[in-house]
Scaffold this motif. Structure first.
Motif, mmCIF file in Angstrom:
data_model
loop_
_atom_site.group_PDB
_atom_site.id
_atom_site.type_symbol
_atom_site.label_atom_id
_atom_site.label_comp_id
_atom_site.label_asym_id
_atom_site.label_seq_id
_atom_site.Cartn_x
_atom_site.Cartn_y
_atom_site.Cartn_z
ATOM 1 N N GLN A 368 0.832 -1.154 -0.003
ATOM 2 C CA GLN A 368 -0.069 0.043 0.075
ATOM 3 C C GLN A 368 0.653 1.153 -0.145
ATOM 4 O O GLN A 368 0.425 2.132 -0.440
ATOM 5 C CB GLN A 368 -0.896 -0.083 1.125
ATOM 6 C CG GLN A 368 -1.809 -1.180 1.091
ATOM 7 C CD GLN A 368 -3.070 -1.114 2.229
ATOM 8 O OE1 GLN A 368 -3.210 0.097 2.813
ATOM 9 N NE2 GLN A 368 -3.619 -2.131 2.615
ATOM 10 N N LEU A 376 -4.030 9.398 -3.100
ATOM 11 C CA LEU A 376 -4.925 8.575 -2.573
ATOM 12 C C LEU A 376 -6.179 9.685 -2.046
ATOM 13 O O LEU A 376 -7.245 9.624 -2.134
ATOM 14 C CB LEU A 376 -4.823 7.745 -1.276
ATOM 15 C CG LEU A 376 -4.018 6.776 -1.705
ATOM 16 C CD1 LEU A 376 -3.577 5.995 -0.054
ATOM 17 C CD2 LEU A 376 -4.712 5.697 -2.344
ATOM 18 N N THR A 382 -13.643 5.638 -0.946
ATOM 19 C CA THR A 382 -12.998 4.256 -0.810
ATOM 20 C C THR A 382 -13.774 2.990 0.032
ATOM 21 O O THR A 382 -14.266 3.628 1.077
ATOM 22 C CB THR A 382 -11.666 4.362 0.257
ATOM 23 O OG1 THR A 382 -10.988 5.442 -0.390
ATOM 24 C CG2 THR A 382 -10.794 3.136 0.188
ATOM 25 N N ARG A 506 -14.746 7.515 3.585
ATOM 26 C CA ARG A 506 -13.212 8.114 3.768
ATOM 27 C C ARG A 506 -12.134 7.097 3.455
ATOM 28 O O ARG A 506 -12.437 5.825 4.271
ATOM 29 C CB ARG A 506 -13.030 9.057 4.485
ATOM 30 C CG ARG A 506 -13.473 10.414 4.454
ATOM 31 C CD ARG A 506 -13.228 11.069 3.173
ATOM 32 N NE ARG A 506 -11.673 11.284 3.034
ATOM 33 C CZ ARG A 506 -11.280 11.621 1.827
ATOM 34 N NH1 ARG A 506 -11.800 11.763 0.683
ATOM 35 N NH2 ARG A 506 -9.977 12.153 1.913
ATOM 36 N N ARG A 507 -10.932 7.229 3.303
ATOM 37 C CA ARG A 507 -9.953 6.261 2.964
ATOM 38 C C ARG A 507 -9.579 5.831 4.325
ATOM 39 O O ARG A 507 -9.327 6.519 5.456
ATOM 40 C CB ARG A 507 -8.800 6.804 2.263
ATOM 41 C CG ARG A 507 -7.438 5.974 2.206
ATOM 42 C CD ARG A 507 -6.410 6.627 1.423
ATOM 43 N NE ARG A 507 -6.164 7.867 1.793
ATOM 44 C CZ ARG A 507 -5.002 7.912 2.740
ATOM 45 N NH1 ARG A 507 -4.538 6.762 3.255
ATOM 46 N NH2 ARG A 507 -4.708 8.970 3.292
#
Length: 534
Positions: A368, A376, A382, A506-507
């Motif tokens: 990642q 990102l 996400t 949200r990520r």
């Protein structure tokens, strides 16, 4: 002397160029000047051979071809035809004034046939705007006819037929009426079994034109979901369709015709930065521009080269791909939805001890970290997916089809478009020619006026911004998603439920050593945030 009008292509814009021919006494020579590339300078040999097939011999004199303005870079083989026509005027093979009010472009074969070229549509648009007729190869007739009056298009298969038409000895047929694309139907959302969170996220993405990142192991259905997004989107508006066809024409995509289906582009992860953003020797549009108005799907996101992904940051943010060279600076439209998919780690099974590699969970951290935080941050939403259990696939029936979801998406988009155009100053034009303005494009004062938070939602936003460490861009994207969710619900304000759902997209933080991915809920989805955040 003789002259013929043609064009040079700067982005998706056609710039007028005049082909000037001077035949004078002196040692026999044939020179082409005017800052042309290799294809332009080689045109003299193709033109000489093509004229020879017609029985026309160039005089043994000094022949000078100038492409004016001389300071503009000329690229491509479409200068063959105007050079040949100017020479035919100069030697008297065509009557004086035969090419007045015409604009010509096309590539010549050695036998005199006309080969298709890129950029006919921008040239036809310019010709229609200036009241001129356009001369082009027969293979580009449909493309040229779409720009305006098809009776103003002179499309010839070869130089001999064009010579007869311009001399008045014969008549070329008028191109047929342009037809819409006849692409097969898009894949249906009913094929997806389970995955309720992913289906809901796809609906929100379609309604607001948001960017989405899907994380999940192989077989979770990430690519299958992405390919069903075009079936949820409204048809292209006339300005969007024209921009897309202009881009495809400049890129030399073959037969160009009016489109209503939004494009779906899925480049391989080995693609270079020039292939994605645009560039090359002739500064051609890249995949992000060829997906203008539609979807750019980046599968196996961490497998792309880091420099390639970083080059996408500015076009994603600005909706425009800029290609800069020492002697050239062009821009291409790039209003796209970026949908990306990735495995949580290289082996893809960090959450399953039976399938995970020996390096788990460290492999997830290493994998990642190939993606930068700024990249990102460009993703509005996400989601994490897990494969739907086999028992659910066998027992569950088809999911909701694309048609009712598309109806909800179009209703939400219509609501958002009416509100957003009232908030953002736009040039006065007929409503049917306005480009749709989605929530993903709102910013600044317009977003503040559109995204009205209720008191409890405002308190939640302040708490979540602190706990999730949201940047200013992150808060803006959360508000845009929450506004889309409110539009889907038919609300004028954003409540706590709408904002909570937007925050849940949200990520998440990167996986750290020793962390475990939460178990599936049985429907192929995992919780997105800790309970106190939800």
């Amino acid at each position: 002397m003789a002259h013929v009008d043609t064009v040079a292509l700067v982005g998706i814009r056609a710039v007028p160029v005049e082909v000037q021919v001077a035949i004078s006494a002196g040692l026999p020579a044939f020179a082409v000047v005017g800052l042309g590339d290799k294809a332009v300078t080689e045109a003299r040999e193709r033109v000489r051979a093509a004229l020879g097939r017609l029985g026309l011999t160039l005089p043994p004199k000094r022949i000078l071809v100038n492409l004016a303005p001389a300071g503009l870079v000329k690229e491509g083989s479409h200068y063959d035809l105007p050079i040949a026509l100017a020479l035919m005027l100069g030697i008297g093979a065509l009557p004086a004034g035969a090419l007045d009010g015409h604009l010509a472009l096309g590539e010549l074969s050695l036998d005199g046939a006309l080969a298709p070229v890129a950029g006919v549509l921008p040239a036809a648009v310019m010709a229609a705007e200036t009241g001129r007729r356009i001369i082009c190869p027969a293979a580009n007739a449909d493309e040229a006819a779409w720009a305006g009056d098809r009776h103003a298009v002179v499309a010839a298969a070869d130089l001999l037929g064009l010579l007869g038409h311009l001399s008045g000895r014969s008549t070329l047929p008028v191109p047929a009426e342009p037809r819409l694309d006849d692409d097969p139907p898009a894949p249906d959302l009913a094929d997806i079994r389970g995955q309720p969170l992913a289906r809901r996220a796809l609906e929100v993405v379609a309604a607001g034109r948001h960017n989405l990142l899907m994380i999940g192991p192989p077989g979770a259905g990430k690519s299958m979901l992405a390919r069903r997004l075009p079936g949820l989107l409204p048809p292209l508006s006339p300005p969007e369709s024209l921009d897309l066809c202009l881009i495809e024409s400049v890129a030399g995509r073959g037969a160009i015709r009016p489109r209503i289906r939004r494009p779906f582009r899925d480049p391989h992860h080995s693609a270079s930065a020039a292939a994605l953003v645009g560039g090359g020797n002739r500064a051609r549009p890249g995949e992000i521009s060829l997906a203008h108005g539609g979807v750019l799907f980046l599968d196996e996101l961490p497998e792309f080269q880091r420099a390639t992904l970083e080059a996408l940051r500015q076009p994603i943010e600005q909706g425009e791909a800029v290609v800069s060279r020492a002697a050239l600076h062009v821009s291409y439209p790039a209003q796209v939805q970026v949908i990306a998919a990735m495995n949580p780690c290289r082996c893809g099974h960090v959450a399953d001890p039976a399938l995970a590699c020996p390096r788990a969970p460290r492999c997830a951290v290493d994998y990642q970290t190939r993606l930068s935080g700024p990249l990102l941050d460009r993703f509005d939403m996400t989601i994490e997916l897990a494969p739907t259990p086999p028992a659910a696939i066998l027992t569950q029936g088809p999911g909701e089809a694309s048609a009712p979801v598309r109806d909800r998406v179009m209703a939400a988009r219509a609501r958002a478009n009416a509100r957003n155009h009232a908030l953002v100053a736009t040039p006065e034009m007929p409503a049917h020619l306005r480009r749709p303005l989605c929530n993903a494009e709102l910013d600044g004062v317009a977003l503040d006026r559109a995204a009205v938070l209720e008191p409890d939602a405002r308190a939640l936003m302040l708490t979540a911004a602190d706990r999730l460490r949201l940047s200013a861009r992150g808060m803006t994207r959360v508000l845009r998603v929450a506004l889309t969710i409110a539009d889907l619900a038919g609300r004028d304000t954003i409540g706590r439920a709408q904002l909570g759902e937007a925050l849940a997209y949200r990520r998440p933080p990167r996986l750290a050593a020793g962390m475990r991915v939460p178990p599936s809920d049985g429907g192929g989805n995992r919780p997105r945030l800790p309970h106190h955040h939800q």
